[in-house]
Design a protein around this motif. Structure first.
Motif, PDB file in Angstrom:
ATOM      1  N   ALA A   1       0.844  -1.199   0.000  1.00 12.87           N
ATOM      2  CA  ALA A   1       0.000   0.000   0.000  1.00 12.87           C
ATOM      3  C   ALA A   1       0.878   1.247   0.000  1.00 12.87           C
ATOM      4  O   ALA A   1       0.565   2.243  -0.658  1.00 12.87           O
ATOM      5  N   GLY A   2       2.007   1.204   0.690  1.00 15.21           N
ATOM      6  CA  GLY A   2       2.926   2.342   0.738  1.00 15.21           C
ATOM      7  C   GLY A   2       3.524   2.665  -0.621  1.00 15.21           C
ATOM      8  O   GLY A   2       3.651   3.832  -1.000  1.00 15.21           O
TER       9      GLY A   2
ATOM     10  N   LEU B   1       0.875   4.247  -2.690  1.00 16.57           N
ATOM     11  CA  LEU B   1       0.666   5.607  -2.188  1.00 16.57           C
ATOM     12  C   LEU B   1       1.693   6.561  -2.789  1.00 16.57           C
ATOM     13  O   LEU B   1       1.348   7.641  -3.264  1.00 16.57           O
ATOM     14  N   LYS B   2       2.956   6.148  -2.803  1.00 17.62           N
ATOM     15  CA  LYS B   2       4.013   6.999  -3.349  1.00 17.62           C
ATOM     16  C   LYS B   2       3.810   7.223  -4.844  1.00 17.62           C
ATOM     17  O   LYS B   2       3.971   8.334  -5.339  1.00 17.62           O
TER      18      LYS B   2
ATOM     19  N   SER C   1       1.798  -5.816   7.228  1.00 18.40           N
ATOM     20  CA  SER C   1       1.867  -5.203   5.908  1.00 18.40           C
ATOM     21  C   SER C   1       0.807  -5.805   4.979  1.00 18.40           C
ATOM     22  O   SER C   1       0.569  -7.005   4.996  1.00 18.40           O
TER      23      SER C   1
ATOM     24  N   THR D   1      -2.967  11.382  -0.580  1.00 20.87           N
ATOM     25  CA  THR D   1      -2.904  11.091   0.846  1.00 20.87           C
ATOM     26  C   THR D   1      -3.210   9.621   1.106  1.00 20.87           C
ATOM     27  O   THR D   1      -3.801   8.938   0.272  1.00 20.87           O
ATOM     28  N   SER D   2      -2.838   9.149   2.288  1.00 22.56           N
ATOM     29  CA  SER D   2      -3.122   7.752   2.628  1.00 22.56           C
ATOM     30  C   SER D   2      -4.630   7.499   2.684  1.00 22.56           C
ATOM     31  O   SER D   2      -5.097   6.432   2.297  1.00 22.56           O
TER      32      SER D   2
ATOM     33  N   ILE E   1      -5.806   7.042  -0.951  1.00 27.52           N
ATOM     34  CA  ILE E   1      -5.452   5.750  -1.556  1.00 27.52           C
ATOM     35  C   ILE E   1      -6.291   4.643  -0.945  1.00 27.52           C
ATOM     36  O   ILE E   1      -6.723   3.722  -1.647  1.00 27.52           O
ATOM     37  N   THR E   2      -6.579   4.730   0.343  1.00 23.11           N
ATOM     38  CA  THR E   2      -7.440   3.726   0.982  1.00 23.11           C
ATOM     39  C   THR E   2      -8.825   3.743   0.354  1.00 23.11           C
ATOM     40  O   THR E   2      -9.385   2.700   0.032  1.00 23.11           O
TER      41      THR E   2
END
Length: 166
Positions: free
Chosen positions: A72-73, A76-77, A110, A82-83, A86-87
């Motif tokens: 997910a990180g 996101l990048k 993770s 924003t987190s 993306i969620t």
């Protein structure tokens, strides 16, 4: 020939001749072009029942290679949102059966986001017509102009720290 940005720059030059408004010529055109391209791409993706952000996520996962998943990180990048955003996007795409969340075997805290079979088939169906549409949108430029523009935009992106997705 002139465009809308030429007109607004002329107005500023008339009203505030003390200010050199050359940056408006570049930033204004990039902004207007972004809006126009965004509208064109949105219409194109709508033909497949997708939002542009959904295609971005599908394409990011697809080009990551088999098994077509990222943390997910990492997503996101790549998405530059924003987190929370993306969620929300992953939730919507999961509900459509395009992606799934998978717990990382090495680290249960993770979560990896993986293309489903449906998501993989859809992105593979869309990417060819998408590239053809982008080619259509850039048809006013010759090969040398395209290369020059891509190079100049790369310089600006690098100067602002946008150097890698990883």
């Amino acid at each position: 020939m002139s465009d809308a940005v030429d007109a607004l720059m002329a107005q500023w030059k008339r009203e505030r001749p003390d200010i050199d408004v050359w940056p408006m010529g570049v930033i204004g055109r990039i902004s207007r072009l972004s809006a126009l391209l965004g509208r064109e791409l949105k219409e194109s993706f709508a033909e497949y029942g997708l939002e542009p952000f959904e295609f971005d996520v599908l394409a990011t996962l697809r080009r990551s290679g088999a098994p077509y998943e990222l943390t997910a990180g990492a997503l996101l990048k790549a998405a530059m949102v924003t987190s929370g955003a993306i969620t929300n996007r992953i939730d919507r795409m999961e509900a459509k059966g395009l992606v799934e969340r998978v717990r990382d075997g090495a680290d249960r805290r993770s979560v990896r986001i993986r293309l489903t079979r449906r998501g993989l088939e859809l992105v593979d169906e869309v990417v060819g017509p998408h590239v053809a549409n982008e080619e259509r949108l850039l048809a006013a430029l010759g090969p040398a102009e395209r290369d020059q523009l891509a190079g100049l935009l790369r310089v600006l992106l690098e100067s602002m720290g946008d150097t890698s997705l990883t």
